[in-house]
Design an enzyme around this catalytic site. Structure first.
Site, PDB file in Angstrom:
ATOM      1  N   ARG A 199      -8.855   4.368  -6.321  1.00  0.00           N
ATOM      2  CA  ARG A 199      -8.258   3.243  -5.605  1.00  0.00           C
ATOM      3  C   ARG A 199      -9.017   1.943  -5.885  1.00  0.00           C
ATOM      4  NH1 ARG A 199      -4.371   4.552  -1.546  1.00  0.00           N
ATOM      5  NH2 ARG A 199      -4.255   2.297  -1.222  1.00  0.00           N
ATOM      6  N   SER A 200      -9.475   1.238  -4.858  1.00  0.00           N
ATOM      7  CA  SER A 200     -10.017  -0.106  -5.078  1.00  0.00           C
ATOM      8  C   SER A 200     -11.379  -0.131  -5.741  1.00  0.00           C
ATOM      9  CB  SER A 200     -10.079  -0.876  -3.763  1.00  0.00           C
ATOM     10  OG  SER A 200      -8.794  -1.332  -3.403  1.00  0.00           O
ATOM     11  N   ALA A 201     -12.021   1.008  -5.923  1.00  0.00           N
ATOM     12  CA  ALA A 201     -13.230   1.020  -6.754  1.00  0.00           C
ATOM     13  C   ALA A 201     -12.904   0.541  -8.168  1.00  0.00           C
ATOM     14  CB  ALA A 201     -13.853   2.411  -6.784  1.00  0.00           C
ATOM     15  N   THR A 202     -11.619   0.591  -8.525  1.00  0.00           N
ATOM     16  CA  THR A 202     -11.157   0.052  -9.806  1.00  0.00           C
ATOM     17  C   THR A 202     -11.468  -1.440  -9.928  1.00  0.00           C
ATOM     18  OG1 THR A 202      -9.276   1.563  -9.530  1.00  0.00           O
ATOM     19  CG2 THR A 202      -9.182   0.025 -11.383  1.00  0.00           C
ATOM     20  N   LYS A 203     -11.469  -2.150  -8.806  1.00  0.00           N
ATOM     21  CA  LYS A 203     -11.679  -3.597  -8.855  1.00  0.00           C
ATOM     22  C   LYS A 203     -13.018  -3.970  -9.476  1.00  0.00           C
ATOM     23  CE  LYS A 203      -8.752  -5.053  -4.939  1.00  0.00           C
ATOM     24  NZ  LYS A 203      -8.179  -3.783  -4.460  1.00  0.00           N
TER      25      LYS A 203
END
Length: 389
Positions: free
Chosen positions: A69-73
């Protein structure tokens, strides 16, 4: 509890905490990895890997990957910072300099750095995208370009939960001619040998475990942003920036859908092993097998505070550098100088230049936590203990 992998001498508390996560916090399948000064110190995995197209599960393997999820950012942020480091992108230039259509609706003064520090004023879309539209880079870019800001860009900050990814992706396309997923594969994952993808290749699909929602007890003293009435009300109100930001894709795709995994959504659907996530962060702050991504000056940009205080989307106080969350009550990392990014549901990656620590954690047990999952925090505290903190 069969835990596989290794820990270097002195890092035994991390293994102990990893076991306790299964015993006390409802962990089902997970992995954690820690690098110190570019050398792997922890590489552990345990539990079940939920298998696509089959009832039941198989054992988690060393190469099992999960949606983060937002660890992709944090990975996506490195793309823009690397382009800046190479002289191809000016962080203080207007986004419209690279993407002329973006200037519509009064966005002429939105700077590239506003994309990274969540000050662009574009956390929502007045008309949310369908999952199919969201996966189409051209359609998504057109929607963001047509959107009017909900606050004057640069004057305040609020978490761009999904729009962040389309902003980053189109900037990368305009500067390099490649999408962010392709750029990450060529310039980051390839040179470092990372098991990390934004846009999963078909050949790697068998390695990805299914995500399942879990709930479990939380121990006393966990560092996390405590729920408040205002937060609860914001998530419940369909007109709030909070609800609208997370609803920029409606309905949100099933994380186990192969089409979702194959799309390149650099805000929300990266897939990685814990080792891949930790190795990525290690390469931001020092060499890993001879490869270093960011120089010291660029690391300074990544972790210099750009936004702080009440977040107009998350409601609680948040701190951001350029593309990364910074250590704080909403995103507790190892130490005040740490920078990284959590992912909704549990995943976490970060680096701490002062100690040389880089950390990666992935799980298939999706929880409601947005920024400070108790399982990840238990492991972070164990790393701190191993360092004598």
């Amino acid at each position: 509890m069969d835990v596989h992998g290794t820990v270097a001498e002195g890092f035994e508390p991390v293994r102990d905490a990893f076991v306790r996560n299964f015993q006390a916090l409802g962990e089902r399948g997970a992995a954690v990895a820690v690098y110190r000064d570019g050398v792997k110190a922890v590489d552990l995995w345990a539990g079940a890997k939920y298998v696509d197209g089959a009832d039941g599960s198989a054992p988690w393997q060393r190469d099992t990957a999960q949606v983060v999820r937002s660890a992709t950012k944090g990975v996506a942020a490195a793309v823009l910072l690397l382009l800046h480091q190479r002289g191809e992108l000016d962080l203080d230039a207007p986004v419209g300099h690279y993407w002329p259509e973006f200037k519509a609706q009064g966005k002429e003064k939105v700077l590239v750095r506003h994309v990274l520090n969540h000050r662009a004023g574009l956390p929502v879309l007045d008309r949310p995208l369908t999952p199919q539209e969201a996966a189409d880079p051209q359609r998504a870019a057109e929607a963001v370009a047509a959107q009017a800001p909900v606050w004057e860009p640069g004057t305040d900050h609020g978490y761009h939960a999904l729009t962040y990814g389309w902003l980053v992706d189109e900037l990368v396309r305009r500067v390099t001619g490649r999408g962010s997923g392709e750029w990450i594969a060529d310039e980051i994952a390839g040179p470092l040998g990372l098991d990390l993808w934004v846009g999963l290749p078909d050949a790697q699909a068998h390695r990805v475990g299914r995500v399942a929602r879990v709930d479990g007890p939380e121990p006393a003293g966990v560092l996390r942003a405590r729920p408040k009435r205002a937060v609860t009300e914001a998530y419940a109100d369909p007109d709030s920036l909070t609800r609208r930001a997370f609803a920029a894709i409606t309905p949100f795709p099933d994380q186990n859908d192969p089409a979702f995994r194959a799309a390149a959504l650099p805000a929300a659907n990266g897939i990685a092993t814990a080792e891949g996530l930790a190795r990525f962060y290690a390469s931001l702050i020092g060499p890993v097998d001879g490869v270093r991504l960011l120089d010291a000056a660029t690391v300074g940009l990544a972790r210099a505070e750009e936004s702080a205080g009440p977040d107009r989307v998350l409601v609680v106080g948040t701190r951001f550098g350029l593309g990364y969350m910074l250590h704080g009550s909403a995103s507790p990392f190892l130490a005040p100088g740490s920078f990284g990014h959590p992912g909704r549901g549990g995943s976490l990656g970060f680096a701490d230049p002062e100690t040389g620590i880089a950390f990666g954690y992935v799980t298939n047990g999706f929880r409601r936590t947005v920024t400070a999952d108790p399982r990840a925090q238990a492991l972070v505290r164990a790393v701190r203990s191993a360092l004598g903190g």
